[in-house]
Design an enzyme around this catalytic site. Structure first.
Site, PDB file in Angstrom:
ATOM      1  CB  CYS A 123      -0.865   0.075   1.238  1.00 38.93           C
ATOM      2  SG  CYS A 123      -1.818  -1.395   1.565  1.00 38.93           S
ATOM      3  CG  HIS A 178      18.577 -36.322  -6.297  1.00 34.53           C
ATOM      4  ND1 HIS A 178      18.959 -37.595  -5.955  1.00 34.53           N
ATOM      5  CD2 HIS A 178      19.726 -35.625  -6.499  1.00 34.53           C
ATOM      6  CE1 HIS A 178      20.286 -37.666  -5.916  1.00 34.53           C
ATOM      7  NE2 HIS A 178      20.773 -36.475  -6.257  1.00 34.53           N
ATOM      8  CE  LYS A 193      11.639  -2.538  -5.548  1.00 30.48           C
ATOM      9  NZ  LYS A 193      12.453  -3.617  -6.109  1.00 30.48           N
ATOM     10  CD  GLU A 209      17.134 -12.862  -8.214  1.00 27.66           C
ATOM     11  OE1 GLU A 209      16.567 -13.474  -7.297  1.00 27.66           O
ATOM     12  OE2 GLU A 209      16.788 -11.724  -8.561  1.00 27.66           O
ATOM     13  CD1 TRP A 228      -0.449  -5.411  -3.508  1.00 25.80           C
ATOM     14  CD2 TRP A 228      -0.471  -6.530  -1.579  1.00 25.80           C
ATOM     15  NE1 TRP A 228       0.076  -6.652  -3.739  1.00 25.80           N
ATOM     16  CE2 TRP A 228       0.069  -7.364  -2.579  1.00 25.80           C
ATOM     17  CE3 TRP A 228      -0.580  -7.025  -0.291  1.00 25.80           C
ATOM     18  CZ2 TRP A 228       0.503  -8.656  -2.332  1.00 25.80           C
ATOM     19  CZ3 TRP A 228      -0.156  -8.312  -0.032  1.00 25.80           C
ATOM     20  CH2 TRP A 228       0.378  -9.122  -1.058  1.00 25.80           C
ATOM     21  NE  ARG A 271       4.804   1.588  -1.229  1.00 31.89           N
ATOM     22  CZ  ARG A 271       5.592   1.653  -0.177  1.00 31.89           C
ATOM     23  NH1 ARG A 271       6.724   2.303  -0.258  1.00 31.89           N
ATOM     24  NH2 ARG A 271       5.263   1.091   0.965  1.00 31.89           N
ATOM     25  CE  LYS A 309      13.955 -10.495 -10.442  1.00 31.58           C
ATOM     26  NZ  LYS A 309      14.410 -10.692  -9.141  1.00 31.58           N
ATOM     27  CD  GLU A 353      10.228 -11.305  -8.755  1.00 31.24           C
ATOM     28  OE1 GLU A 353      10.000 -10.600  -7.780  1.00 31.24           O
ATOM     29  OE2 GLU A 353      11.330 -11.288  -9.350  1.00 31.24           O
ATOM     30  CG  ASN A 389       0.375   2.061   3.728  1.00 32.46           C
ATOM     31  OD1 ASN A 389      -0.718   2.151   3.173  1.00 32.46           O
ATOM     32  ND2 ASN A 389       1.481   2.584   3.220  1.00 32.46           N
ATOM     33  N   GLY A 390      -0.565  -1.243   6.697  1.00 34.53           N
ATOM     34  CA  GLY A 390      -0.271  -2.110   7.839  1.00 34.53           C
ATOM     35  C   GLY A 390      -1.484  -2.943   8.195  1.00 34.53           C
TER      36      GLY A 390
HETATM   37  C1  G6P Z   1       9.165  -8.647  -2.437  1.00 36.81           C
HETATM   38  C2  G6P Z   1       9.695  -8.238  -3.796  1.00 36.81           C
HETATM   39  C3  G6P Z   1      10.980  -8.993  -4.105  1.00 36.81           C
HETATM   40  C4  G6P Z   1      11.989  -8.764  -2.997  1.00 36.81           C
HETATM   41  C5  G6P Z   1      11.422  -9.181  -1.631  1.00 36.81           C
HETATM   42  C6  G6P Z   1      12.324  -8.736  -0.496  1.00 36.81           C
HETATM   43  O1  G6P Z   1       8.678  -9.933  -2.495  1.00 36.81           O
HETATM   44  O2  G6P Z   1       8.747  -8.503  -4.809  1.00 36.81           O
HETATM   45  O3  G6P Z   1      11.526  -8.529  -5.332  1.00 36.81           O
HETATM   46  O4  G6P Z   1      13.145  -9.460  -3.272  1.00 36.81           O
HETATM   47  O5  G6P Z   1      10.163  -8.544  -1.418  1.00 36.81           O
HETATM   48  O6  G6P Z   1      12.342  -7.340  -0.474  1.00 36.81           O
HETATM   49  P1  G6P Z   1      13.431  -6.481   0.253  1.00 36.81           P
HETATM   50  O7  G6P Z   1      12.963  -5.072   0.119  1.00 36.81           O
HETATM   51  O8  G6P Z   1      13.437  -6.953   1.676  1.00 36.81           O
HETATM   52  O9  G6P Z   1      14.718  -6.741  -0.413  1.00 36.81           O
END
Ligand code: G6P
Length: 617
Positions: free
Chosen positions: A2, A510, A612, A487, A77, A27, A491, A494, A106-107
């Site tokens: 949010c 395995h 984000k 990673e 969100w 975000r 990516k 996502e 937010n929260g």
């Molecule tokens: C969210 C984002 C990821 C990120 C993760 C940790 O899930 O979509 O891209 O890696 O949070 O975020 P941070 O701000 O703690 O690195």
């Protein structure tokens, strides 16, 4: 997650609020809304994008006066209640005799159910499923002519996390904001204040700002402010200069923030390294942790915690720490660590890795480790963020703001900083000045190497296009490059919504090997290093089952080219020492994910369901 923007000043609030919401779009959110006071309270909210809200306002401003100079705005969100118009913020205290209070939040208010029952017993009826509406009603219930006092009283009854902004029709010159556990910042302009959950919504207006501490309430009028605790004890915040400007958060000539941030990684790493290495003396200079150098040298165990991409960077960090500093190191999802019963012995250091510094699980894991006696360090990008404030010391990434939801340059910054940290400790333990000088020269050259790797972008797009219809991809790597495989898969998932699995190449045998069918894309990180021959065997295994190879290999490796068929692809990266390779090998995989998403017509900077920064559990 949010986003909050609020404005009080002398200019029309509406355009400032809308522009702020757009800056916070990255975000992640599912609905948007705002409220402006112009004698009366005017509220507009809708499920969907800020653009939808704008269209709605275009209609409504024909008959309604949204042109006040005080307002609040929000992107939601969903946590409590589905994304819908009625669950969108702001929420009001609309008891029959309400005071025209509007609140954004937010929260999560954890005790909202108890509060809701109490308010219902007092005649309140609710229009949404949200915990936020309960807070709006509570402020209304406690309101007795002074908004600041009502907010303080309400927050004393609340458990959970919040960043809120509240306005009241009966006090058209007052904006009250407060924070506990969710970021909130106040930008200080001339006869105006702009409040936001993220500095990117502030920098267009002012570079002077202060961050609210937990349990702090700020009452803002057009020309003054006052900050107190929720118990009304006055406190003085520290106003500081924001560290980045508008240009850094503008798209420039790029089509998406993700691409911009991938392409600008060399520059980001140069900033990260600036002033931190002395190649001649063989020294790493990390001012932020210098006072804890002795604790670091004597450390018996390091625990990295993080989530998502940050967790993958931590896995690379594990290899680096054990290689260079020779300290037993482990990595854990922060979300798991916080609820385990972790054994923290003397000499344990917990290191939280986080781009935003606001990830709820990472923050909680750090607090847990600290409470059990560990020295708490942070590897964080956002200056003054919650993780940064909670740590005993830390090292900032200094890679500039990351807007792309799929983290890219932060990963490189996180790996670079852990490499610096490991070298800093290693030099004080076993590494000779000569060894470190050479290593630092290699680190210093990495931005130039990445400059070469990003030039592969067109080749990577063409290669990705060949497999764009495939719904399942494998990403395989070993040793230092195993986290890179994880990673790469993350990516792709996502932003293109293609199913991908990342794993150590040996693990494939395995179980996952059963997935391989004719033409399945298998991306191998197969650079020259101690496990090269083993990876080559894994490539053969995939090949013999009909999988298609895409390899990231070391420049000059002709063998791998011969091993691959003519229609398969090899992306060459410069030859660098094994522990540092992830900083190069991840880049083609970032580009692959980006191109896959574009080829599939996805909105790269607004991926579905993602936020984000995940500020709730
Ligand atoms: C969210 C984002 C990821 C990120 C993760 C940790 O899930 O979509 O891209 O890696 O949070 O975020 P941070 O701000 O703690 O690195």
């Amino acid at each position: 997650m949010c986003g909050i923007v609020a404005y009080i000043g002398t200019k029309p609030a509406l355009p400032i609020l809308l522009e702020g919401l757009k800056r916070l779009e990255y975000r992640g959110y599912d609905s948007a809304g705002l409220a402006v006071i112009n004698e009366k309270l005017h509220v507009a909210k809708t499920v969907g994008r800020v653009r939808v809200l704008e269209d709605m306002l275009e209609q409504r401003t024909r008959t309604e006066h949204f042109d006040g100079t005080l307002g609040i705005a929000h992107t939601r969100w969903a946590t409590h209640g589905e994304p819908s118009d009625r669950n969108a913020h702001p929420h009001s205290d609309n008891k029959t005799n309400g005071h025209g209070i509007a609140l954004i939040h937010n929260g999560i208010i954890e005790n909202y159910a108890v509060l809701k029952t109490w308010l219902q017993d007092r005649g309140h009826t609710f229009n949404s499923d949200t915990d936020t509406e309960v807070l709006a009603h509570l402020v209304g219930e406690l309101y007795d002519g002074d908004l600041e006092t009502a907010v303080q009283s309400a927050l004393r009854e609340v458990t959970g996390a919040y960043a809120i902004a509240v306005i009241c029709e009966q006090e058209p010159g007052v904006l009250v904001v407060a924070r506990k556990g969710s970021p909130l910042m106040v930008g200080v302009g001339k006869d105006e204040y702009i409040v936001a959950s993220d500095s990117s919504a502030i920098v267009a207006h002012t570079t002077q700002a202060f961050t609210l501490d937990d349990y702090t309430v700020a009452k803002l009028t057009r020309d003054s402010f006052r900050t107190t605790t929720v118990d009304n004890v006055p406190i003085t915040p520290q106003i500081r200069e924001l560290e980045f400007d508008l240009e850094q958060i503008s798209l420039g000539a790029y089509e998406h923030y993700m691409l911009k941030e991938i392409m600008e990684q060399p520059q980001a790493l140069r900033l990260c390294l600036k002033g931190r290495i002395d190649t001649r003396a063989g020294q790493v200079v990390l001012g932020g942790i210098a006072q804890f150098a002795r604790d670091l040298v004597k450390a018996r165990r390091i625990i990295f915690v993080g989530q998502g991409t940050a967790m993958h960077a931590a896995l690379v960090g594990e290899y680096l720490m054990e290689d260079l500093a020779k300290i037993p190191t482990e990595v854990e999802f922060a979300s798991e660590f916080r609820y385990r019963n972790p054994i923290i012995e003397e000499g344990t250091i917990i290191i939280a890795i986080s781009q935003s510094g606001e990830t709820a699980d990472t923050l909680a894991a750090l607090q847990e480790g600290k409470q059990r006696g560990a020295l708490a360090l942070g590897v964080v990008n956002v200056v003054g963020s919650s993780v940064a404030r909670e740590t005993d010391a830390g090292v900032y990434l200094r890679v500039g703001p990351e807007i792309g939801v799929a983290s890219t340059k932060a990963f490189l910054g996180q790996v670079m900083v852990t490499a610096l940290l490991a070298t800093f400790i290693g030099r004080r333990r076993f590494l000779s000045a000569d060894y470190v000088s050479n290593l630092l020269r290699e680190l210093e050259a990495i931005p130039d190497h990445i400059d070469k790797v990003v030039k592969l972008s067109d080749q990577i797009r063409e290669a990705t296009a060949k497999y764009i219809e495939r719904e399942n991809w494998l990403f395989l790597g070993r040793g230092h490059n195993y986290p890179v495989a994880l990673e790469g898969a993350l990516k792709l998932k996502e932003i293109s919504y293609i199913h991908a699995e990342g794993m150590p190449a040996a693990e494939m045998k395995h179980g996952p090997i059963a997935l391989i069918d004719d033409g399945m894309p298998a991306v191998f990180v197969a650079t020259k290093n101690s496990q090269y021959e083993k990876v080559i065997s894994n490539i053969e295994e995939v090949r013999s089952r009909g999988g298609h190879i895409i390899a990231v290999a070391t420049e000059g490796d002709k063998h791998i080219r011969k091993l691959c068929q003519a229609d398969e692809d090899v992306f060459y990266v410069p030859d660098i020492p094994e522990p540092l390779q992830p900083m190069l090998t991840v880049v083609p995989l970032q580009l692959m994910a980006y191109h896959a998403a574009v080829l599939r017509g996805k909105d790269v900077d607004k991926p579905r369901n993602l936020a984000k920064s995940v500020t709730v559990e």
